[in-house]
Structures are given as structure tokens and as C-alpha cells.
Enzyme design. Structure first.
Site, short mmCIF file in Angstrom:
data_model
loop_
_atom_site.label_atom_id
_atom_site.label_comp_id
_atom_site.label_asym_id
_atom_site.label_seq_id
_atom_site.Cartn_x
_atom_site.Cartn_y
_atom_site.Cartn_z
N GLY C 467 0.83 -1.20 0.00
CA GLY C 467 0.00 0.00 0.00
C GLY C 467 0.86 1.24 0.00
N GLY C 509 12.62 0.39 1.34
CA GLY C 509 12.22 -0.30 0.11
C GLY C 509 12.53 0.49 -1.15
N THR C 591 1.15 9.44 -3.65
CA THR C 591 1.33 8.27 -2.78
C THR C 591 2.12 8.65 -1.53
OG1 THR C 591 3.25 7.61 -4.08
CG2 THR C 591 1.15 6.60 -4.64
N GLN C 595 1.13 8.11 2.43
CA GLN C 595 2.00 7.42 3.40
C GLN C 595 2.17 8.25 4.66
OE1 GLN C 595 3.87 4.25 3.19
NE2 GLN C 595 5.57 4.92 1.92
N LYS C 658 14.55 9.97 0.59
CA LYS C 658 14.63 9.31 1.89
C LYS C 658 13.33 8.53 2.13
CE LYS C 658 17.51 12.99 3.93
NZ LYS C 658 17.57 14.06 4.96
N GLU C 662 7.65 5.39 7.62
CA GLU C 662 7.56 5.27 9.07
C GLU C 662 7.59 6.60 9.80
OE1 GLU C 662 9.54 1.34 10.30
OE2 GLU C 662 10.40 1.73 8.34
#
Lengths: 332, 171, 699
Positions: C467, C509, C591, C595, C658, C662
Site C-alpha cells: 500500500g 524499500g 502516494t 503514506q 529518503k 515510518e
């Protein structure tokens, strides 16, 4: 989940007979709680008797009040213009419960019969007197945030989860029941039991008795009524405490009141002591606080590994005061 | 015990044999290979399994299939039968999802919620429950709260539903 | 490291490639992999907290019509490698925590499988369990390192002396709760064991990394990796809990090997996820801050106590962010663990940073209060010139810019610092701030393949899209690396048939896989030039980045919260939550925003709601479902915005990007708690910020 038979009889009488003759039979309506319990292993019926198309699905005028068919979905009841205008506390309580999807499924007859959400009751790996009489109460001394402060026993400290039922308790509703022996009518406040030493019995209904309708009496003061639910999430959560209240206020004095409390007892808690304290009292926070304290004089907090639920006593006082203040202000 | 039932799923009439314990969700996913509704909790606590049952949004995980003989079921896939539904277009335009797992349920729920709003139904945040509610952001958020999203797309879901509402997303 | 890639497609606001399938429900998750006649696997869990299984009576279950097999510790296949005790399913009678797998049933239908699992009768020897985390335990121990390999303790200067002499100090203890990742898609696997040709195992698994899962499963079963294929086109959220294979994956494979040729479906129930799929340890954080009157820190220290499982250690790096956030000559960070009879803790979104930026960022707010200083200004005043831990300069560090930009957008400038004085109707209102940080990382290895055929480029790599948007962003990187339009590039991920890729973890990722794609594109052009023939193909792998030896690398951010607390009931609402981040080049604003907003929403959820409540008498999480473990609902979120500043960093990777998966959850809870103090004057130091705590009714 044990295997089960399914029947959809032709009428309510046949459904009652079908359930009455088998001790392991259960009625199926909206299914929102029963199907959950089938999966959890909390309910293990051998026969489901589907009554969704057998009980009335209309809301009809009756003696200045309303008669609500047991098959009326919670969403339709909350949307009914008569309910919204004459019994806003009921519409608000319904809308405060569950989610849009669940309200489209849950029925008038089924909602009051939903069972406690006590986590130990719902987990068959922990002892629970309500699920397995005599096995013990795991909630006592456990996680007790959602548990009772009024009317609990050494056998059970569970709370009743319904919001709708709290409003119905305040509104002097009556429950029409069809049983193997015929019809009877039960005051809503007497439908649910306190746990005592038989917490396995949530209500006074006998096996095979089917709720066919819930009647709301004429109650003019209910036009000024409200349901206030306090919970840990802004939506889609059960009540920590809730207040259903209707007041008749004139000239700075409370002439009459109907109050019921949720999230605090094994049954929707009709607050007669608070009502008595309010009749004739001035419309001030002090009066409301005195009424709350009268009602909560016998409240007992549950200690718990999560910090316990002592906070519910002052929280309920604060919530009742705020609800009455808002209603009285609305009246003025 | 098994039972034979007939369902209309996304416009197609389907006969299917189900265990009396089979939920509508499992009947769709495991017996009819209709995997659009998702199993997020299986206990009515997340909304991922939301479908339209005879036009209304419900949780298919708490619905026994055997009790729905003859019913009409619409999944998010069925909503797109003639191209993306306005709600789906809005979800795409507003990036109102990430992992996509809760999304079919969100879409069905939004379609149901817009329909309920169009019929003048109030919600828990409607100030005057007797009046016709205005579908502002708070109203949409409350009405969509039966659909959890762990990716945290809520702010954008509200954007999308609001936009779809303006475009007549109830359809 | 390859030279920087010129951005043309990178940075564009492109819609998700998998969006049309996702809004229809056509994206195929692990449990709905189309297979013929699958068997369903249902789990039996231990109902004691520690001890052993003394007997299993499965006769009634096995006799049910439709039951194919009952797997027990007695009869189950012996695994080749049981070193990872979490994965050694059904290998012994021992029970290490309540909820552990003690048996499993395979049946022709889901309904029969569950019925049979209920009928398996298990008897136990109960040795008594211990699940109480407390900083006062006398058996706390010092782990050798903390996740993923940081030193356990650090010391510099003399914190005690600084505390004793500083004019202003804060010394407080803060706690975060136990959290469960709870992705919306429960952990699920469809597995099939084919015996032909020496045996081959196919796992359609919900995982953050197909290759790492393959490696683990091959090791556990003693198979050659080429005998195992892991496929995962879509992941219904992971947040770390699908970053390493949990016991369900091994059990699915074990079950499949018991019924060769038959596909097996194993999906954890939501309740089972609270025992079997990892979680974030609760933490106790003792903070010490010493400062001069001008706000300059003279000491900062964090002493962390947290839990791990007795059978497998996981040491969350909660103290690590304190090592690099603010300048102070005297510093200390320590970690101590209690090994308990609990399920194995693991990764959950921003391990270390997420809990570890709660205590420090609330303590700073308390320091600002004592100093009579604006909390934004206090943070700016303590901005370090270099990484305080390593002494290296930062490749880029724009915390101050984020704080300033956030303050501007939020309207912070005219804030009255006094708590408990703003009332709007029934609501007390306040505002708060906290910083965010997350290290910029790349994994050591990942490979991509570029192929040209029929006028299109196809990039294959065993990456994952949880996602996060990688299915959409990786084509943008590939297009720029190849110098073609993004519409001419397909990227295929989520399959061990593709070149080997690293796990989607540590917000690494895109950086890792993107770097591999850049290398592959370079190799492709070197080999075939601008006019490649059909079927031209080249591979490339991520190369070491020498810049990591010269620079410290992190993303930074600042979060601003407005909190309203109901004066009567204490209900907490967050009308506004704004985040501003500095995370290098934003490769796809659409996107990326999702996030960051998603991370902040999860942070809001942590602040207000989340806590897994363990009953020490039983040893399990009592609120083990989504009705009682509250995650934020739609109604909890109001005006929630993520922004970023333009940051150019040529050192981090060829894309200049970067990680952003998170950082959004880091600092959010502190900002909310600080705002609640500003609203009410009540300082809550234990999460979550429940209404009874903010009313001061529960300690």
C-alpha cells in the site's frame, strides 16, 4: 461451531413452537450478535429459527404513542420522522450504536437481547459464570474498564451493551412477547435482570418466548430528550457510560424527568432515585449533581489490572450533569 | 447440514450449496469465488466485508448465507459493472486507499451511506436529529466509521465521499 | 553508488497503477489465490501461559466428515532447523506462552475445520507463567545489542553531574503501551507442496518480502531455496508484522507438506493475531533533561525498560533516537529487558523511533514549560551541528525548517503558552508540537532485471507493495533511469521468480529497490545502448554507498496538534494535526502524502486509543479483537495534513529520496499529549490519552 439446522417457519406461532420444543434452539433475526457468538463458541444452538420475515416490520400509531414491530431495523427506526420528533432520545441512542451497516441489520426485537461484550464472556478459554454457570467470574480483578458499577454481584460484573435499550428504559416502553403459552406484555425496565447468582439469564424471557413488538407510550416530555454516550473512540465503540434523559422544565424548575443509564450495569439502569431527586429541583448544576449522587450512592467501583473502573462514578456524574444542563438550556 | 440457495451476485444468478453455518462472506469468497468483499475480522468489527444486500449496506460476515436465499448481493466489483462507479472514481482521484484491503468495503459502505443521506437519515453527529442533515465532513466521517482503515486513509476517504456525494454518488 | 538520476517522471503526481483493481476488490490477496479444491487449516491454541501439553485427544475431531488431518506435536513433521523458537511449530510439547499453536486441523471446508479445531481436547501441565513488565523487576537484563544491531547503551560525559548543577531539570518517567500492528488483512497463506522432481513448495503469502520469507522457510524445512517459491502480488497492510515470517507461514507449509498436491489455506483469525503475529513491546522510559536558563541542554538521558519473550529475544531500540536528536554534552541511553512468558515481540512501524520519540518529546515540552520558553524555539536552540552520536555531518538535516514551516502553516506564532485557559463552548482547546525523525537506510542487497520486448520495458524485482505505492513509484524511477516515459515501463514485483529483493522494512524499500533498478538500467544501456533489440535483458544490483561513511542520514519532521478536551466528560478530539517533513526528493506526491498522512493517523490512534491489555492471571491480551483494541476510526480524524519542504540530498541514493513509510508515526503521540496539556493543564505521561487520564480520574 457445532452443526446446526435452519428453519424459516411460516408464522410467528410456528416459530415459537419450534424453538420451545428444542432446548438447543434459538431465534435468528438480524444475527449481528448471534452469528458472532456461533463463531466464538459462546452460543452453540442446534437449530436456528429465522424470524426476520415473521415479526412485524412496521411502526404504527398506538394510543398517542408508537408500536414498533420487532422486525423494524435499527436504521429504519432511527430514521423514522415520528421517532426523531417525538422521541429524539431513542433516535440518538440508536445512531450512537454500532455502525451504519450493523444498524441496517439489527432489529428492534434483537437489539435489547444482545449479550454483554465482556471480553471474558466472549473468550471461551476463560471461566465465565454467564457462559458456564459455576465456572467463576474472570472479569473480577481483571480488565474492568467496560464493567459494572451498579447492581453487580459476586458472580458477574458484566454490563449490558445496548444503547437503544437505555433509551427504551427511560421512555417507559413495554415489550410484547409471544410465547408457547400465549401473549404477554413486560415493562421494558423489567425485561433485563440483574446478575445475582444466575448471571446466565440476561432477561426474564422464557425459552421460546419471542419479542414481537416494543410499544412506546405517549410521553410529551420526550420531545425534549437526549442520549449522551461517552466512549473511548469517537465512533463505533461501546459506551463507558451513557445517559438517556427526558425532562419537563418550566420556570427554572424540573417538573418531571425520565433518566436511564448505560454502560454501568447488567441491565439498562433506570435512575428512579435521580428522577425523584430532580422533581421540583431547580435547574442548576448543583441539583443535577445531587440527583446523580443520589443515584450513585450505592455504586461500587471494580478494581482491575487496567486501573479499574472507579473513574466511571465521577464520569457518570459529570455526564448526567452535562446532559441535564444541555436539555434544560434547550428547554429555556 | 447443507442447503441449496440462490443468490443474485453482481447481477448474475448463482445457485450454491452452503453449510447452514456458512456466512454470506464465506459463501461469496470460498464457494462462489467472489473475493471482492474481504475478511478483516469476521466478527462485525471492521467493515471490510461490507456489501449491498438488497440495496442496503450490511456486513456479510455476520449474515448467514442460508437465510439469504433469493437475495440480491452487490459487491464493489458489481458496482463497476458499467465502468467505475462515481464513488470508485472519487477514491481513485483522491488516493483514498493504500493497501486496498478495506477498500471494497469502504466503497460499498460509501455508496450505502450516500444513499442513506439522500433519504434524509440523521447520524450520531446530527445536531438536531429531527431536521434534515447536511452532509458535511463530520457527517461523512461518522457515517463511514464502521469501516476501519489501518493505512490511515480516513482524511482522503472523507474527501472522496464528499466529492462523490456532489457528483450524485448514491446512484 | 550510481550518479544522481535526472528527475522527469520522478516527482510526478501519478495515480496508483493498482488503483482500478483495488477499488473493485479485484486485487488478489493471499487467502483468495485461485486454487482448485483447497483445504482449510484451523489452529488450536494453548490455554495455559507456560508448561507443556500432556495429552491431545483428536479422535472426535478426526472422525468428523470432511476432516483430512489433525496435526499435533506428536505426529507433525520434524523440521530441519528449530533454532528460531517462534517458528518451531508443533516440534515439542512445551508451551511458552498462552495462545501458542498446539495443534491444527485440515478439513475440506472452513466450517468443518473450525468445528474440528474446537473439538480437539488438550490437557496440560501448567508450570505457572510470569508476564508482568515492571522497571522494578530484579531480573532485568542487558541485551547484547538492540534492533537491528545498535549498541545497547551509550554514555558520554556525566549526566548525573549535569543534573545536579543545572538551573533547570526535568526527570520523569513515561510509558507507552503494548501495541498490535493489526493490518486489515490478517496474516494468510495459501500453500501447496508438489512432490514431483524432488519436491516443490509454493506459498502465496501475505509478506513484506518474498525472498526473505523463502530463505526462512527453506532453512526451517531444510529445502534448497529453489524448491520454494513465494508469491505475493498484494499485501493488505503489514506495518512490520509481515516483515518476518511468523509461525502461521511455517504451519501453512507444514500442513501443505502433510497433504501433497492439495492446496491449503491458512488465515489467522483477528484474535489469533494478538498472540501469533508480533507486536510492539510496552516501554517504560525514564527521562532526564538538564538545561541552562537559555534552553540549551546540558544533559539528556533515557533509560528504557521493555519486554521480550523468553523463547526469542527482540530488543526494541527505543533509546536510539535520543542519541541523535538534540545537542547536549552529557548523554546516556540504556536498554534493559524483562524476558517474560509472552508472545514474541517484533517490528511495528518505526520500531525504536515511534515509542522512543514519546518520552523525550514530552519531556522537552515539560522543559519548555519550566523555562517559560516556546517549545518550537527550545527545539531550534538545541539543533546539533553534527550527528551527536557519530560526529559526522548530516547529509541533510532540515528539522528547523520543518518546525518553522509547520509553525507558519499551523498559525503557531500567536500561541498563548498558558495551559487550560482556552474554552470553545464545552471544549478546552490547546496546541502542541513534537519532532519526528527516521533514519535513512538502504539494505545491502537487491537485484533488478530490465528487459525490452515489443517496444516496452519490463522491470522485475521481488519487491513488495504494502500500500506504500511501490508499484507506482518504481516505474517512475525505472523510466528516469532508462530515459523513457513512465508509460513505457512495466514493473513486476512480489515473486521469488523475480530477482532477489530485500524486505520492505526500515523505510528502505524504495531506496534499495530503486537503487537496484538504477544499476540495472545503467547496465542495460551500457550493454544495448538507446536502441535495444527485442529480448534485450540486463541485471543490476544495489552498490555500497560510500557516502554513508562520511555522513549521517535521516529524515526529519515536525508535527503540530490541536486538541480539544470536553470540559465535562474528558473526551479527547484532535481537530487539527499538521505534519511537515524533510525527506529528500518526494518521488510521487500523491502516494507520498498518503503514506505520511497514514503514519500520522496511526500516531493519532496510538495517542488516543491503542493498548493491548494483558491479564497477568491468564497471560493473554484480553482485548484481542477490533471491537476492544481500538484503532482510530474515520470519526477520530478531522483536519489532518502532511506537507514537506523541498530537500535536495545527493548523498542518500541516486534518486535523492529518503524513506517515508515510518516517519509519519514518529512524534505524533507526543504532539497530541503536549496539546492536551496545553488545553487542560493536565500532563499525561502514560499512553493512551484516555478521558479518565485527562480528567485526572485514573493514574
Amino acid at each position: 461451531m457445532r452443526p446446526l439446522d435452519y428453519r424459516a417457519p411460516a408464522d410467528a406461532a410456528e416459530a415459537v413452537a419450534a424453538v420451545a420444543e428444542r432446548p438447543d434452539a434459538a431465534f435468528l433475526a438480524g444475527g449481528t450478535n448471534l452469528v458472532d457468538h456461533l463463531k466464538l463458541g459462546v452460543a452453540r444452538p442446534g437449530l436456528l429459527v429465522d424470524v426476520t420475515s415473521l415479526v412485524p416490520v412496521e411502526i404504527t400509531e398506538q394510543g398517542g404513542g408508537l408500536s414498533i414491530g420487532a422486525g423494524v431495523r435499527n436504521a429504519d427506526l432511527a430514521a423514522d420522522p415520528r421517532v426523531r420528533r417525538r422521541y429524539p432520545v431513542l433516535a440518538q441512542a440508536l445512531l450512537a450504536g454500532a455502525s451504519g451497516q450493523l444498524r441496517n441489520m439489527a432489529t428492534t426485537g434483537g437489539n435489547p437481547l444482545q449479550r454483554t461484550r465482556c471480553a471474558y464472556f466472549q473468550d471461551v478459554s476463560t471461566p465465565c459464570n454467564k457462559r458456564e454457570p459455576g465456572s467463576g467470574c474472570s472479569a473480577i480483578g481483571g480488565v474492568t474498564r467496560q464493567h459494572a458499577i451498579l447492581g453487580a454481584s459476586d458472580a458477574c460484573i458484566a454490563t449490558h451493551p445496548s444503547d437503544m435499550a437505555v433509551a427504551l428504559a427511560a421512555l417507559d416502553a413495554r415489550v410484547r412477547v409471544l410465547g408457547p403459552g400465549g401473549d404477554r406484555t413486560i415493562p421494558f425496565v423489567d425485561l433485563h435482570r440483574l446478575p445475582g447468582d444466575a448471571p446466565e439469564r440476561d432477561t426474564v424471557l422464557e425459552h421460546g418466548e419471542l419479542i414481537t413488538a416494543i410499544d412506546l407510550p405517549a410521553l410529551p416530555m420526550a420531545a425534549r430528550s437526549a442520549y449522551r454516550k461517552v466512549r473511548d473512540r469517537a465512533s463505533y465503540a461501546f459506551a463507558l457510560v451513557s445517559v438517556a434523559a427526558a425532562v419537563d422544565v418550566a420556570g427554572g424548575v424540573v417538573r418531571d424527568a425520565r433518566i436511564a443509564l448505560g454502560g454501568v450495569a447488567h441491565k439498562p439502569w433506570r435512575a428512579h432515585r435521580a428522577e425523584d431527586a430532580l422533581r421540583g429541583a431547580t435547574t442548576t448544576d448543583d441539583s443535577y449533581r445531587a440527583a446523580a449522587e443520589a443515584e450513585l450512592a450505592d455504586a461500587v467501583a471494580q478494581p482491575g489490572v487496567d486501573g479499574g473502573n472507579a473513574f466511571k462514578i465521577p464520569l457518570l456524574t459529570r455526564t448526567l450533569v452535562a446532559t441535564l444542563r444541555d436539555l434544560a438550556t434547550e428547554e429555556a | 447440514m447443507d442447503a441449496e440457495i440462490e443468490l443474485t451476485v453482481d447481477g448474475r444468478r448463482r445457485r450454491v450449496s452452503v453449510d447452514t453455518r456458512t456466512t454470506l462472506l464465506d459463501a461469496l469468497r470460498q464457494r462462489l469465488a467472489v473475493a471482492s468483499p474481504k475478511k478483516g475480522c469476521d466478527h462485525g468489527q471492521c467493515g471490510a466485508c461490507t456489501v449491498l444486500l438488497d440495496g442496503r449496506r450490511v456486513l456479510s460476515c455476520l449474515t448467514l448465507a442460508v437465510a439469504q436465499d433469493g437475495a440480491e448481493v452487490t459487491t464493489a466489483d458489481g458496482l463497476a459493472a458499467e465502468g467505475p462507479h462515481p464513488v470508485q472514481r472519487a477514491f481513485l482521484d483522491h488516493d483514498a486507499f493504500q493497501c486496498g484491503f478495506c477498500t471494497p468495503g469502504q466503497v460499498c459502505s460509501a455508496v450505502g451511506a450516500l444513499d442513506e443521506a439522500a433519504r434524509g437519515w440523521p447520524s450520531a453527529v446530527t445536531t438536531d436529529v429531527a431536521a434534515e442533515p447536511e452532509l458535511d465532513r463530520a457527517e461523512i466521517a461518522e457515517r463511514m466509521s464502521g469501516n476501519l482503515c489501518r493505512c490511515g486513509a480516513y482524511a482522503r476517504i472523507v474527501d472522496a465521499v464528499q466529492a462523490a456525494g456532489r457528483d450524485g454518488g448514491a446512484r | 553508488m550510481a550518479p544522481p538520476v535526472q528527475p522527469r517522471e520522478m516527482g510526478r503526481d501519478l495515480a496508483r497503477r493498482d488503483g482500478p483493481d483495488k477499488v473493485r476488490g479485484l486485487a488478489t490477496y493471499a487467502d483468495e489465490t485461485p486454487v482448485v479444491a483447497p483445504l482449510y487449516c484451523a489452529i488450536v491454541q494453548a490455554t495455559i501461559g507456560r508448561g507443556a501439553v500432556t495429552g491431545i485427544d483428536a479422535d472426535v475431531a478426526a472422525a468428523l466428515d470432511g476432516v483430512v488431518a489433525v496435526l499435533t506435536p506428536d505426529g507433525a513433521e520434524r523440521l530441519a532447523d528449530t533454532e528460531d523458537a517462534e517458528l518451531a511449530v508443533l516440534q515439542s510439547a512445551d508451551v511458552a506462552f498462552r495462545g501458542q499453536v498446539v495443534a491444527a486441523v485440515l478439513a475440506e471446508t472452513f466450517e468443518v475445520a473450525r468445528e474440528a479445531a474446537d473439538l480437539v481436547a488438550v490437557t496440560y501441565r501448567d508450570d505457572g507463567h510470569d508476564v508482568r513488565l515492571s522497571p522494578d523487576r530484579d531480573d532485568l537484563y542487558t541485551p547484547e545489542s538492540v534492533n537491528p544491531g545498535y549498541p545497547t547503551d551509550t554514555h558520554e560525559g556525566d549526566v548525573a553531574a549535569a543534573m545536579a548543577t543545572a538551573p533547570v531539570t526535568v526527570e520523569r518517567t513515561y510509558t507507552t503501551a503494548m501495541y498490535h500492528n493489526n493490518p486489515m488483512e490478517p496474516h494468510a497463506t495459501t500453500a501447496r507442496w508438489d512432490t514431483s522432481g524432488g519436491g516443490h513448495l509454493t506459498l502465496w503469502d501475505s509478506t513484506q518480502g518474498v525472498h526473505p520469507t523463502r530463505k526462512t522457510v527453506a532453512t526451517v524445512f531444510g529445502l534448497d531455496p529453489h524448491q520454494v517459491r513465494v508469491v505475493c502480488p498484494y499485501v493488505g497492510g503489514g506495518f512490520g508484522s509481515k516483515g518476518t515470517p511468523h509461525v502461521n507461514v511455517v504451519l501453512a507449509a507444514l500442513a501443505a507438506r502433510a497433504v501433497p498436491g492439495r492446496p491449503v489455506r491458512l488465515a489467522l483469525t483477528r484474535q489469533q493475531m494478538f498472540a501469533l503475529a508480533g507486536y510492539r513491546t510496552p516501554t517504560v522510559q525514564r527521562m532526564q533533561l538538564a538545561a541552562e536558563r537559555d534552553g540549551r541542554l546540558t544533559a539528556i538521558a533515557i533509560d528504557v525498560v521493555e519486554q521480550t519473550s523468553r523463547i526469542k529475544e527482540f530488543a526494541e531500540q527505543t533509546g536510539v533516537p535520543t542519541r541523535t536528536m538534540y545537542a547536549a554534552p552529557n548523554r546516556r541511553t540504556t536498554h534493559r529487558l524483562a524476558a517474560l512468558d509472552v508472545p514474541v515481540p517484533s517490528w511495528m512501524r518505526a520500531p525504536g523511533e515511534c515509542p522512543g520519540m514519546f518520552g523525550p518529546e514530552v519531556a522537552l515540552d515539560e522543559l519548555a514549560e519550566r523555562l517559560g520558553m516556546d517549545p518550537v524555539e527550545l527545539r531550534i536552540r538545541n539543533e546539533p551541528e553534527v550527528d551527536t552520536e557519530t560526529g559526522k555531518p548530516f547529509s541533510s538535516r532540515n528539522l528547523v525548517a520543518c518546525l518553522r514551516e509547520g509553525a507558519r502553516r499551523f498559525g503557531w506564532a500567536d500561541r498563548d503558552p498558558r495551559p487550560g485557559i482556552r474554552r470553545h463552548g464545552d471544549w478546552l482547546v490547546g496546541t502542541g508540537v513534537a519532532s519526528s525523525v527516521y533514519p535513512t537506510m538502504a539494505m545491502a542487497s537487491s537485484t533488478a532485471r530490465v528487459r525490452f520486448a515489443g517496444g516496452r520495458y519490463t522491470v522485475t524485482i521481488g519487491a513488495a507493495d504494502l500500500g506504500t505505492g511501490s508499484s507506482t513509484v518504481l516505474p517512475q524511477i525505472a523510466a528516469d533511469a532508462l530515459g523513457v516515459a513512465v508509460g513505457d515501463v512495466d514493473v513486476l514485483i512480489g515473486d521469488t521468480a523475480h530477482p532477489e529483493a530485500s524486505v520492505a522494512g526500515g523505510s528502505s524499500g524504495t531506496a534499495t529497490w530503486g537503487s537496484a533498478i538504477v544499476e540495472a538500467a545503467g547496465a542495460f544501456r551500457d550493454k544495448f545502448g538507446a536502441q535495444p533489440p527485442d529480448d534485450a535483458e540486463a541485471e543490476g544490483s544495489i552498490q555500497p554507498n560510500e557516502a554513508t561513511e562520511r555522513y549521517a542520514m535521516s529524515a526529519f519532521g515536525a508535527q503540530f496538534a490541536e486538541v480539544a478536551v470536553h470540559a465535562d466528560t474528558g473526551e479527547v478530539r484532535v481537530p487539527r494535526l499538521y505534519g511537515v517533513f524533510a525527506a529528500g526528493r518526494i518521488l510521487n506526491p500523491r502516494t507520498a502524502r498518503s503514506q505520511l498522512v497514514g503514519g500520522m493517523t496511526m500516531g493519532l490512534s496510538m495517542a488516543l486509543h491503542e493498548q493491548s491489555l494483558v491479564d497477568p492471571r491468564f497471560g493473554h491480551v484480553v482485548n484481542h479483537d477490533l471491537a476492544e483494541y481500538h484503532i482510530a476510526s474515520c470519526a477520530d480524524v478531522a483536519d489532518l495534513q502532511a506537507h514537506w519542504i523541498d530537500e535536495r540530498d545527493p548523498h542518500v541514493n541516486p534518486m535523492g529520496a529518503k524513506g517515508i513509510g515510518e516517519i509519519g508515526i514518529v512524534g505524533t503521540a507526543a504532539a497530541v499529549v503536549n496539546a492536551a496539556w496545553h488545553a487542560t493543564g493536565v500532563r499525561v505521561r502514560d499512553l493512551p490519552l484516555t478521558l479518565d487520564r485527562v480528567l485526572g480520574l485514573t493514574g
